[in-house]
Design a protein around this motif. Sequence first.
Motif, mmCIF file in Angstrom:
data_model
loop_
_atom_site.group_PDB
_atom_site.id
_atom_site.type_symbol
_atom_site.label_atom_id
_atom_site.label_comp_id
_atom_site.label_asym_id
_atom_site.label_seq_id
_atom_site.Cartn_x
_atom_site.Cartn_y
_atom_site.Cartn_z
ATOM 1 N N ALA A 6 74.430 -30.856 84.345
ATOM 2 C CA ALA A 6 74.694 -29.415 84.418
ATOM 3 C C ALA A 6 73.554 -28.664 83.763
ATOM 4 C CB ALA A 6 76.007 -29.075 83.714
ATOM 5 N N LYS A 7 73.195 -27.553 84.374
ATOM 6 C CA LYS A 7 72.199 -26.664 83.772
ATOM 7 C C LYS A 7 72.889 -25.822 82.697
ATOM 8 C CE LYS A 7 68.656 -27.064 87.040
ATOM 9 N NZ LYS A 7 67.669 -26.323 87.789
ATOM 10 N N LEU A 8 72.114 -25.046 81.975
ATOM 11 C CA LEU A 8 72.606 -24.284 80.834
ATOM 12 C C LEU A 8 73.771 -23.361 81.232
ATOM 13 C CD1 LEU A 8 71.720 -24.229 77.865
ATOM 14 C CD2 LEU A 8 70.329 -22.241 78.404
ATOM 15 N N HIS A 9 74.914 -23.561 80.569
ATOM 16 C CA HIS A 9 76.129 -22.788 80.830
ATOM 17 C C HIS A 9 76.970 -22.771 79.558
ATOM 18 C CE1 HIS A 9 77.459 -26.937 81.277
ATOM 19 N NE2 HIS A 9 78.700 -26.510 81.110
ATOM 20 N N TYR A 10 78.076 -22.036 79.600
ATOM 21 C CA TYR A 10 79.001 -22.016 78.466
ATOM 22 C C TYR A 10 80.423 -21.888 78.992
ATOM 23 C CZ TYR A 10 79.169 -16.933 79.100
ATOM 24 O OH TYR A 10 79.333 -15.677 79.630
ATOM 25 N N PHE A 13 86.941 -20.639 77.108
ATOM 26 C CA PHE A 13 88.256 -21.049 76.613
ATOM 27 C C PHE A 13 88.345 -22.501 76.188
ATOM 28 C CE2 PHE A 13 88.849 -17.506 79.568
ATOM 29 C CZ PHE A 13 89.423 -16.592 78.700
ATOM 30 N N MET A 14 87.341 -23.310 76.468
ATOM 31 C CA MET A 14 87.456 -24.719 76.103
ATOM 32 C C MET A 14 86.234 -25.215 75.355
ATOM 33 S SD MET A 14 87.401 -26.359 79.882
ATOM 34 C CE MET A 14 86.207 -25.850 81.071
ATOM 35 N N ALA A 47 78.271 -35.260 70.615
ATOM 36 C CA ALA A 47 77.852 -33.856 70.575
ATOM 37 C C ALA A 47 79.079 -32.991 70.860
ATOM 38 C CB ALA A 47 76.761 -33.592 71.604
ATOM 39 N N TYR A 48 79.485 -32.226 69.868
ATOM 40 C CA TYR A 48 80.621 -31.326 70.005
ATOM 41 C C TYR A 48 80.082 -29.931 70.313
ATOM 42 C CZ TYR A 48 84.439 -28.255 68.614
ATOM 43 O OH TYR A 48 85.387 -27.267 68.588
ATOM 44 N N VAL A 49 80.531 -29.359 71.420
ATOM 45 C CA VAL A 49 80.033 -28.061 71.872
ATOM 46 C C VAL A 49 81.213 -27.084 71.973
ATOM 47 C CG1 VAL A 49 78.746 -26.860 73.680
ATOM 48 C CG2 VAL A 49 78.238 -29.263 73.195
ATOM 49 N N PRO A 50 81.381 -26.228 70.964
ATOM 50 C CA PRO A 50 82.493 -25.270 71.011
ATOM 51 C C PRO A 50 82.273 -24.181 72.066
ATOM 52 C CG PRO A 50 81.403 -25.243 68.848
ATOM 53 C CD PRO A 50 80.615 -26.143 69.734
ATOM 54 N N LYS A 51 83.367 -23.531 72.439
ATOM 55 C CA LYS A 51 83.276 -22.447 73.432
ATOM 56 C C LYS A 51 82.224 -21.426 73.009
ATOM 57 C CE LYS A 51 87.471 -20.611 71.436
ATOM 58 N NZ LYS A 51 88.890 -20.662 71.629
ATOM 59 N N PHE A 52 81.642 -20.758 73.989
ATOM 60 C CA PHE A 52 80.584 -19.751 73.841
ATOM 61 C C PHE A 52 79.246 -20.334 73.377
ATOM 62 C CE2 PHE A 52 84.434 -17.092 73.529
ATOM 63 C CZ PHE A 52 84.171 -16.234 74.587
ATOM 64 N N TYR A 77 86.769 -22.161 86.896
ATOM 65 C CA TYR A 77 87.076 -23.240 85.956
ATOM 66 C C TYR A 77 86.360 -23.058 84.614
ATOM 67 C CZ TYR A 77 89.588 -25.483 89.707
ATOM 68 O OH TYR A 77 90.489 -25.756 90.709
ATOM 69 N N ASP A 78 86.250 -21.835 84.165
ATOM 70 C CA ASP A 78 85.754 -21.520 82.824
ATOM 71 C C ASP A 78 84.349 -22.047 82.546
ATOM 72 O OD1 ASP A 78 85.863 -20.414 80.241
ATOM 73 O OD2 ASP A 78 86.603 -22.281 79.387
ATOM 74 N N SER A 79 83.466 -21.893 83.519
ATOM 75 C CA SER A 79 82.059 -22.232 83.322
ATOM 76 C C SER A 79 81.226 -21.035 83.747
ATOM 77 C CB SER A 79 81.667 -23.457 84.160
ATOM 78 O OG SER A 79 82.305 -24.609 83.661
#
Length: 171
Positions: free
Chosen positions: A62-66, A69-70, A98-103, A156-158
Amino acid sequence: MTNQKENYFEDELENNASIIKPNEGEKLELNTISITFKVTSEMSNDQLGVYEIFLPPMAIGAKLHYHRFMDETFIVDEGVLTMQVGDKEFPAEPGTVAYVPKFTPHGFKNDTNEPVKLTLIFNPSQKREGFFKGLHETLSEVPIDPEKYLKLYNKYDSFPVDTSNMIPIRD
């Protein structure tokens, strides 16, 4: 009529565990990338999604995204995954979490000549299987329709950081 009193002091135990063995789970092939559903939204009441991802050499996940909600957690099982977080990239060797929080803007790819296997966890899962199935359909079309891709992403929240560079293919 019996007046049954609710028990506030004892737990009611259930046997709802799922054991998913190494080669089990629904598998999707997205061109050369494969995704195996291990713990699905349906199994976890939409609380957790666990997916095994196989990236062949030089594949982009995946390219750069955020996400709004998840949270997303990457666990590298085999190979070296290139993680992008914000404007920085780093190699993630086997055992890396690697933990990646929302936003948090993030992306991932395989920049090596060896395959990469990772476990991807979404919390909550937000019916992520629908995203992967839609991705399968969208990325199989030639040419890929950017509007359809973006619509799927957003449902789907991306959210791509740059909509002019969101399709996971190398230039």
